[in-house]
Design a protein around this motif. Structure first.
Motif, PDB file in Angstrom:
ATOM      1  N   GLY A  70       0.812  -1.214   0.000  1.00  0.00           N
ATOM      2  CA  GLY A  70       0.000   0.000   0.000  1.00  0.00           C
ATOM      3  C   GLY A  70       0.843   1.260   0.000  1.00  0.00           C
ATOM      4  O   GLY A  70       0.564   2.215  -0.731  1.00  0.00           O
ATOM      5  N   ILE A  71       1.892   1.273   0.806  1.00  0.00           N
ATOM      6  CA  ILE A  71       2.780   2.434   0.878  1.00  0.00           C
ATOM      7  C   ILE A  71       3.478   2.655  -0.459  1.00  0.00           C
ATOM      8  O   ILE A  71       3.516   3.767  -0.989  1.00  0.00           O
ATOM      9  N   ASP A  80      -4.548   5.063  -6.395  1.00  0.00           N
ATOM     10  CA  ASP A  80      -5.018   6.398  -6.004  1.00  0.00           C
ATOM     11  C   ASP A  80      -4.905   6.569  -4.490  1.00  0.00           C
ATOM     12  O   ASP A  80      -4.575   7.643  -3.996  1.00  0.00           O
ATOM     13  N   ILE A  81      -5.219   5.471  -3.771  1.00  0.00           N
ATOM     14  CA  ILE A  81      -5.125   5.469  -2.314  1.00  0.00           C
ATOM     15  C   ILE A  81      -4.384   4.200  -1.885  1.00  0.00           C
ATOM     16  O   ILE A  81      -4.777   3.096  -2.245  1.00  0.00           O
ATOM     17  N   GLY A  82      -3.309   4.366  -1.137  1.00  0.00           N
ATOM     18  CA  GLY A  82      -2.646   3.231  -0.517  1.00  0.00           C
ATOM     19  C   GLY A  82      -3.159   3.103   0.909  1.00  0.00           C
ATOM     20  O   GLY A  82      -3.514   4.100   1.537  1.00  0.00           O
ATOM     21  N   THR A  83      -3.226   1.887   1.435  1.00  0.00           N
ATOM     22  CA  THR A  83      -3.682   1.706   2.810  1.00  0.00           C
ATOM     23  C   THR A  83      -2.583   1.049   3.630  1.00  0.00           C
ATOM     24  O   THR A  83      -1.850   0.191   3.141  1.00  0.00           O
ATOM     25  N   GLU A  98      -1.157  11.668   4.665  1.00  0.00           N
ATOM     26  CA  GLU A  98      -1.740  10.616   5.487  1.00  0.00           C
ATOM     27  C   GLU A  98      -3.104  11.047   6.025  1.00  0.00           C
ATOM     28  O   GLU A  98      -3.269  12.179   6.479  1.00  0.00           O
ATOM     29  N   HIS A  99      -4.057  10.126   5.975  1.00  0.00           N
ATOM     30  CA  HIS A  99      -5.380  10.344   6.567  1.00  0.00           C
ATOM     31  C   HIS A  99      -5.631   9.178   7.521  1.00  0.00           C
ATOM     32  O   HIS A  99      -5.878   8.051   7.087  1.00  0.00           O
ATOM     33  N   ILE A 234      -4.635   3.697   8.048  1.00  0.00           N
ATOM     34  CA  ILE A 234      -4.286   4.928   7.335  1.00  0.00           C
ATOM     35  C   ILE A 234      -4.606   4.831   5.844  1.00  0.00           C
ATOM     36  O   ILE A 234      -4.342   3.801   5.214  1.00  0.00           O
ATOM     37  N   PHE A 235      -5.162   5.908   5.287  1.00  0.00           N
ATOM     38  CA  PHE A 235      -5.255   6.119   3.844  1.00  0.00           C
ATOM     39  C   PHE A 235      -4.074   7.001   3.445  1.00  0.00           C
ATOM     40  O   PHE A 235      -3.800   8.017   4.095  1.00  0.00           O
TER      41      PHE A 235
END
Length: 271
Positions: A70-71, A80-83, A98-99, A234-235
Motif C-alpha cells: 500500500g505504501i 489512487d489510495i494506498g492503505t 496521510e489520513h 491509514i489512507f
C-alpha cells in the motif's frame, strides 16, 4: 460510393470518436483504486460500498497485498489510495499525505477451548520467541504452544513486533505464517493449542480474545491507550488528493464515514 453513403460513414465515425473520448475521459475520473493492508481492506470495502450508494458514477476497486504494498503503491502512483495498518517510517512519508481513519487493536487470539484468559507482554514475548513452549507454563493445560504469525510486509506483524517483541527478539522461525487476519483466525479456530494475533476490527466469537496485562481489548481501552497493542488504519495519497479521490476521502473522514468506521470497530483515539 455516393455522397449520401459517405456522409453516413463520416457521421458514424464521428459518433464513435466522440464516444471513445467520453469513455476515455470519464473512465479515469470515475475509478478509484485502493490498494494495501489486508486488515484495512474489509473496512475500505465497506466504505466503498456505502459511498457508491449515493455516488453511483464512481467505481472503487479495493485490493489487499499488505501495508508495504500500500505504501509503495501510493508512492509510485499506481494506486489512487494506498492503505497501511502500521505507522510509516520517516523515509516512507516523503511525498505522501496521510489520513488516519482511527485506531485498531491487535488482539491476541486463542482457541475458544483454551483455559488461558490473560497474558503479560513479557509472557507474549517469551511465547512468540520460543522461550516458553507449553501452555502449562502460563497457566494453561499441558500442551505444546503452536504459533501463528503474519507474513513479512504485514502491518499487523510490524506493529506486533514493535510493541511486543522489541528490536532484538524475533518470532520463532517455525511459526505458521498466514497471509491475512482471516487466515490467522481460521488457524486458531481449528487448533486448540494455537495462538496468533489479529485485527480487533475483524474479531468474532469464533476465537477467544486474551487480555494483555489485565486489560481487555475494547473500544474504550483502545481509545484511551490503556490497551497497548494497537496501531493506526491509514489512507495514503501521493501529494494532495484532488477530484473524486478527495471527495471520497472527505466523505470517509466526515460524519457518514465516521459512523461506518465506528460500526467496523475502528476507534477514534482520545489520548
Amino acid at each position: 460510393m455516393n455522397t449520401k453513403n459517405i456522409i453516413i460513414i463520416v457521421a458514424v465515425i464521428a459518433v464513435i470518436a466522440i464516444l471513445a473520448l467520453v469513455l476515455a475521459g470519464g473512465g479515469g475520473a470515475s475509478t478509484i483504486n485502493v490498494v494495501g493492508s489486508t486488515s484495512v481492506q474489509p473496512v475500505a470495502e465497506k466504505l466503498a460500498e456505502e459511498y457508491k450508494k449515493t455516488h453511483g458514477d464512481i467505481r472503487i476497486n479495493v485490493q489487499g497485498g499488505g501495508s508495504s504494498v500500500g505504501i509503495k503503491s501510493a508512492q509510485d502512483g499506481t494506486a489512487d489510495i494506498g492503505t497501511s495498518s502500521k505507522d510509516l517510517k520517516p523515509e516512507e512519508k516523503t511525498g505522501l499525505t496521510e489520513h488516519v481513519l482511527g485506531m485498531d487493536g491487535i488482539v491476541i487470539a486463542v482457541n475458544s477451548a483454551n483455559g488461558v484468559s490473560d497474558l503479560s507482554k513479557e509472557q507474549l514475548k517469551d511465547i512468540f520467541s520460543g522461550k516458553v513452549t507449553n501452555w502449562k507454563d502460563v497457566g494453561g493445560s499441558d500442551a505444546p504452544i503452536h504459533l501463528v504469525t503474519r507474513e513479512e510486509g504485514s502491518g499487523t506483524l510490524d506493529a506486533f513486533e514493535s510493541i511486543v517483541m522489541g528490536k532484538d527478539t524475533k518470532i520463532k522461525s517455525d511459526a505458521i505464517v498466514q497471509s491475512s487476519t482471516e487466515a490467522v483466525k481460521q488457524s486458531v479456530k481449528q487448533d486448540p493449542d494455537a495462538i496468533g494475533f489479529v485485527s480487533y476490527a475483524h474479531m468474532g466469537d469464533d476465537v477467544k480474545a486474551l487480555s494483555v496485562g489485565g486489560i481487555a481489548p475494547t473500544d474504550p481501552t483502545i481509545a484511551d491507550g490503556t490497551y497497548e497493542l494497537q496501531r493506526p488504519f491509514i489512507f495514503l495519497v501521493k501529494g494532495t488528493p484532488t477530484g473524486d479521490v478527495k471527495a471520497f476521502i472527505d466523505w470517509v473522514m466526515g460524519a457518514e464515514g465516521t459512523k461506518i468506521l465506528a460500526e467496523e470497530k475502528i476507534v477514534k483515539s482520545t489520548k
